[in-house]
Scaffold this motif. Structure first.
Motif, PDB file in Angstrom:
ATOM      1  N   HIS A 383       0.473  -0.853   0.243  1.00  0.00           N
ATOM      2  CA  HIS A 383      -0.143   0.183   0.030  1.00  0.00           C
ATOM      3  C   HIS A 383       0.798   0.805   0.353  1.00  0.00           C
ATOM      4  O   HIS A 383       1.645   1.641   1.129  1.00  0.00           O
ATOM      5  CB  HIS A 383      -0.643   0.286   1.689  1.00  0.00           C
ATOM      6  N   PHE A 384       0.984   1.915  -0.898  1.00  0.00           N
ATOM      7  CA  PHE A 384       1.808   3.145  -1.261  1.00  0.00           C
ATOM      8  C   PHE A 384       1.088   3.940  -0.895  1.00  0.00           C
ATOM      9  O   PHE A 384       0.502   4.890  -1.162  1.00  0.00           O
ATOM     10  CB  PHE A 384       2.617   3.203  -2.651  1.00  0.00           C
ATOM     11  N   ALA A 385       1.338   4.280   1.325  1.00  0.00           N
ATOM     12  CA  ALA A 385       0.557   5.387   1.844  1.00  0.00           C
ATOM     13  C   ALA A 385       2.178   6.613   1.418  1.00  0.00           C
ATOM     14  O   ALA A 385       3.352   5.713   1.386  1.00  0.00           O
ATOM     15  CB  ALA A 385       0.684   5.537   2.605  1.00  0.00           C
ATOM     16  N   SER A 386       1.863   7.566   2.533  1.00  0.00           N
ATOM     17  CA  SER A 386       3.079   8.101   2.194  1.00  0.00           C
ATOM     18  C   SER A 386       4.121   8.491   2.586  1.00  0.00           C
ATOM     19  O   SER A 386       5.446   8.147   2.218  1.00  0.00           O
ATOM     20  CB  SER A 386       2.759  10.401   2.428  1.00  0.00           C
ATOM     21  N   PRO A 387       4.388   7.156   3.728  1.00  0.00           N
ATOM     22  CA  PRO A 387       5.998   7.015   4.973  1.00  0.00           C
ATOM     23  C   PRO A 387       6.391   5.507   3.762  1.00  0.00           C
ATOM     24  O   PRO A 387       7.801   5.815   3.531  1.00  0.00           O
ATOM     25  CB  PRO A 387       5.289   5.998   5.512  1.00  0.00           C
TER      26      PRO A 387
END
Ligand code: HEM
Ligand SMILES: [Cu+2]
Lengths: 669, 298
Positions: A383-387
């Protein structure tokens, strides 16, 4: 007679201490203005009492963590402004023009930039995140020595204040962030600059040392039932290793700075050549601290990314045992490579080769960590969340930075690249990706846990792109400039060199980073204003794995309503999958209990302020005041340790009913 | 969906145009300037350049797989793609041994190269027999360079003149704070430290003028401590030395040295005759006795 008394009372403090050049005057006035505005707002909102009771006297690691983060963010802006000024000078100091500022000011600015970025940005973010996260991850309500923890923060604050005071009262060191003698000796650096540097680091450094001890003890002694060492989250392991390094490295710094101050104040000759001293001793000592220091900063970064990549790949961290072994190897090897910082000071070939090879050996465990992170992504559901953006940016930059580091570790090549802008580019690549990017990722990741709402993903990603693109533009030219034979800390160069276009690109990159920082500040403010719409109601916004995600967001003051029990490395994940009981489940055999928490106390704050007074008076040679303040600090400590009866308060178990979870997973009635 | 694709297409095209433009501009720029470390004109600098290429190529063995895996896995296993998902896969001794092993092997290779190259590139190692050696004593002052030719009995400031194809044996010290002596196109740097002597051997392969500088901060004048290094033929060098000896009016003795060593930021090239061949040792001894030139930085 009068003069003598004035001398004793005021040391070198006289009316000539206010800043002379316009640049520092403006900086100082704006700093004072910001402080006054802040004080005005607090008065207006009638919040002084609240500030004192809830924050200044707090011993809650969560609040202390938040205070670290606030100071670090402000110092990132200060250090960043310094970076912009350095860039502006190197852009304009060409040919006939001597640039926008006098060389003496320029040299203070890069010295302050380096010092502030390392000690008050990188260390501050680190301790902030450690305070926030470590107790939660090990299932503890507190740290081992809560008051000492507050004292550590306030000593850190005092060190920061000492460094910044030099803007307005006197001036700062112009001898670089490590102030090598003989340049930093009295003969070549008279005045208070180097003393400000010494005492800023001395006071903050003592705080760091105490924190190191505190967290090693906390991690070793305060884990919840079931959390064996090999079940600790990787971030906790990384902090344990880092804090172990702190415990053994910071005493070296303390002693080295003390010796330098003795040289400068009492005329001893530890490092002055003339009296039989040797500057090489200083260089060895400062790097015997300094090299471990870079691993102190970067290992928790590794830990943060280990958490981030596992959570967002929806898989356990790959190769846990390897990861622990790698951290252990780095911890030990960190002490064996310090000579690589001075291959060019005439050491023999065997010495240079041995230390060069030792340095390269560290890249093996570091490489293993990178491969394990990649393997964690393999067959995951990322899941490409900002972190994760920061993680991707980190792997790209850190790998390239690692390559340039291995190049610098070959003594034959270091002769060509040492002290050049290639070196400056190398260590910024490592530090910005391994420390700053990691801290940003960690902050975003744990933010909802602490504050109870999430930040704007859209703007976080924009800030990432500014940082990443800006970084490449700001530092890629520096690698090239290094090959062009441009030395670091240079204030002026000939127009015929043709270097100016590259400095222009670097300046543009720095401007883009500045936009990134502005976005970060803006998105924080914006997210606070829309926080009601961004509430994290589940306590688990990222589908997390470790203990802290089992807690509600924001975490209550007592953190855990009941003492958690864990059975595996990813207890919360296992519980969500139904393979293990909920670690926070309240049952008949595991009921609520009274909670004892340490009471707030101003001791830490007073010790910090005492530390400030010690530092400030030593800088100005008001020895009597310094001694007095030091004695007061010690008296406060003794007083505190001898009166333990009223230092804790109890939250009775009756009040806790309904805060834990029932067997069915919902909130217990 | 189609709309989104369109935006993506525009983005990709503009990024491609920007990067191509960047590459073109960089190429234009880089072919118009001198990059001393990559354009070696001395024997040592040349070997260092080869070593650099070797290290860069070796490191590609790590960089390429890492980047390939990073972006490959990111694409393949991102949410919404069809990559296989194994939520419980957590370790594999065999695989982990591979990536302890491969970096270890690479480092082993590099260690061997490091060991041999450190010896080969030892700055203290003469590059030619004594009969083909010119000794130069270099002293960093606040903020200029003094070069003493003890055998030729001459000295000059802020300019170095050396013969090509001969070993230049530099003996280096400082009369102020630490500096670094660095002529990137000829060889790497060595620090100039007060009260101590370091050494650097240089052998220039061709005639020309190469920029030298101080690589270590030593106070306000440090950025201007640059000096041109003129590499001339051996006969030119001998005649230059002889004529300098005849022309130089001021003898460099301890008193005139003390005068010269006072802090100043200028670039005057001055010539001296050197009657006393032990001047360099005297300078070091004075610093060690604490009798160096007293000064205060601005
Ligand atoms: C955020 C963007 C940053 C920019 C644009 C930047 C820029 C610079 C520049 C231009 C220099 C001077 C180079 C020279 O000597 O000529 C410098 C030095 C330095 N920077 Fe940064 N920097 C940044 C972030 C950081 C961070 C995050 C750290 C550490 C945590 C750091 C640590 C240092 C240190 C230690 C020095 C050496 C100071 C000295 O020479 O004594 N910098 N930086
Ligand atoms: Cu190091």
């Amino acid at each position: 007679m009068h003069l003598l008394i004035a001398n004793i009372l005021l040391g070198r403090f006289s009316t000539h201490v206010l800043p002379s050049d316009p640049m520092t005057t403006i900086a100082f006035i704006s700093m004072i203005a910001i402080l006054l505005i802040a004080a005005g707002i607090v008065t207006r909102l009638k919040r002084w009492n609240w500030l004192w009771k809830e924050w200044i006297t707090t011993v809650d690691p969560k609040r202390i963590g938040v205070m670290y983060l606030i100071v670090s963010m402000l110092m990132l802006i200060r250090g960043g402004s310094d970076a912009i000024l350095i860039r502006a000078q190197q852009l304009t100091g060409v040919g006939a023009s001597s640039g926008i500022m006098p060389t003496a000011t320029f040299q203070q600015i890069f010295s302050a930039h380096g010092t502030i970025m390392i000690f008050f940005v990188a260390m501050g973010f680190l301790f902030g995140i450690v305070n926030l996260v470590v107790p939660m991850q090990i299932g503890a309500r507190d740290v081992a020595f809560p008051v000492m923890n507050a004292a550590s923060f306030w000593l850190f604050f005092a060190g920061m204040a000492i460094a910044n005071t030099s803007l307005g009262i006197g001036f700062f060191s112009a001898a670089g962030w490590l102030s090598y003698p003989p340049l930093s000796e009295l003969r070549f650096s008279p005045g208070v600059g180097v003393d400000y540097w010494i005492w800023s680091l001395q006071i903050a450094g003592i705080g760091s040392m105490l924190s190191g001890i505190n967290f090693v003890v906390t991690i070793l002694r305060m884990r919840c039932p079931g959390m064996k060492l090999m079940r600790m989250p990787m971030f906790v392991w990384s902090v344990l290793c880092s804090m172990t390094l702190v415990m053994f490295a910071f005493p070296i710094l303390t002693v080295t700075l003390a010796l330098l101050f003795l040289d400068r104040s009492l005329g001893t000759h530890f490092f002055t050549i003339g009296g039989g001293g040797n500057m090489m001793m200083y260089v060895n000592l400062i790097w015997a601290w300094g090299h471990p220091e870079v691993y102190i900063l970067v290992m928790p970064g590794f830990g943060i990314f280990s958490e981030v990549v596992a959570t967002f790949s929806r898989k356990p961290l790959f190769g846990y045992t390897s990861m622990v072994a790698a951290l252990g190897a780095i911890t030990i090897l960190a002490y064996t490579v310090w000579v690589h910082h001075f291959f060019t000071m005439g050491a023999g070939t065997d010495v240079n080769a041995v230390f060069g090879i030792a340095t390269m050996i560290i890249s093996i465990p570091t490489g293993v960590k990178i491969f394990n992170w990649l393997a964690t992504m393999y067959r995951g559901r990322i899941h490409f969340a900002s972190p994760m953006y920061f993680f991707m940016g980190f792997v790209v930059l850190f790998t390239l930075g690692g390559v340039t580091g291995v190049i610098l570790a070959v003594p034959g090549l270091d002769y060509q690249l040492h002290n050049s802008l290639f070196l400056v580019a190398h260590f910024h690549t490592m530090i910005v990706s391994g420390v700053l990017f990691a801290d940003f990722a960690g902050l975003i990741y744990w933010f909802p846990k602490i504050f109870g709402f999430t930040l704007s993903e859209k703007w976080l990603k924009r800030s990432f792109w500014c940082w990443f693109v800006g970084f490449i533009l700001a530092f890629a030219p520096l690698y090239v400039l290094g090959f062009m034979g441009v030395t670091r800390r240079m204030s002026h160069y000939a127009a015929s060199t043709g270097w100016q276009p590259l400095f222009a690109v670097a300046a543009a990159g720095t401007a883009i980073i500045a936009v990134g920082v502005a976005i970060q500040v803006g998105l924080f403010v914006g997210s606070v204003r829309t926080r009601h719409a961004r509430r994290d109601l589940t306590g688990d916004p990222w589908n997390g794995r470790t203990l802290e995600w089992a807690l509600p967001s924001p975490v209550p003051a007592y953190t855990f309503a009941i003492t958690p029990v864990v059975h595996s490395r990813d207890p919360f994940w296992e519980a969500k999958e139904g393979r293990e009981p909920d670690p926070l489940q309240v049952t008949a055999t595991h009921p609520y209990d009274d909670i004892m928490l340490p009471m707030n106390t101003p001791t830490g704050f007073f010790i910090g302020m005492g530390g400030f007074l010690v530092g400030f008076s030593m800088v100005w040679h008001m020895y009597w005041l310094g001694a007095l303040a030091a004695i007061l600090c010690i008296v406060m400590l003794v007083h505190r340790t001898s009166s333990t009866d009223d230092s804790e308060y109890v939250i009775p178990k009756e009040l806790l009913t309904g805060t834990g979870r029932s067997a069915k997973g919902g909130v217990a009635a | 969906m189609g709309h989104k694709r369109g935006i993506l297409g525009v983005r990709i095209v503009s990024i491609a145009v920007l990067s191509l433009g960047g590459v073109y501009l960089s190429y234009r720029y880089l072919s118009s300037v001198s990059i001393p470390v990559l354009e070696p004109k001395g024997r040592v600098a040349l070997e260092q350049y080869h070593l650099l290429l070797f290290a860069v190529i070796l490191s590609l063995f790590v960089v390429i797989p890492v980047f390939a895996m990073l972006f490959g896995f990111a694409l393949r296993y991102r949410e919404g793609s069809h990559g296989r998902y194994e939520p419980r896969q957590a370790s594999s001794t065999r695989v982990e041994l591979v990536w302890w092993g491969i970096p270890a092997l690479l480092i082993l290779v590099l260690s061997i190269v490091t060991w041999t190259s450190t010896n080969a590139l030892d700055p203290y190692r003469p590059l030619a027999p004594a009969s083909h050696t010119v000794t130069v004593d270099a002293v960093s002052l606040d903020w200029q360079w003094l070069f003493i030719y003890p055998a030729e009995h001459i000295a000059l400031t802020n300019r170095l003149v050396i013969p090509a194809h001969e070993n230049i044996s530099l003996h280096i010290t400082s009369d102020g704070p630490m500096n670094g002596l660095w002529i990137p196109q000829l060889a790497g740097q060595i620090m100039a430290m007060p009260g101590m002597e370091t050494q650097l051997n240089i052998l220039a392969n061709s005639n020309g003028t190469f920029e030298g500088l101080s690589s270590n901060i030593s106070g306000v004048g440090f950025s201007s401590m640059t000096f041109p290094t003129h590499v001339v033929s051996q006969s030119e060098f001998r005649s230059w030395a002889a004529s300098t000896r005849n022309r130089a009016r001021t003898p460099l003795t301890m008193p005139s040295f003390t005068e010269l060593a006072k802090p100043r930021i200028d670039h005057a090239v001055q010539y001296y005759s050197v009657p006393e061949s032990k001047l360099f040792q005297q300078i070091i001894m004075n610093v060690m006795k604490g009798e160096g030139v007293p000064r205060v930085t601005a």
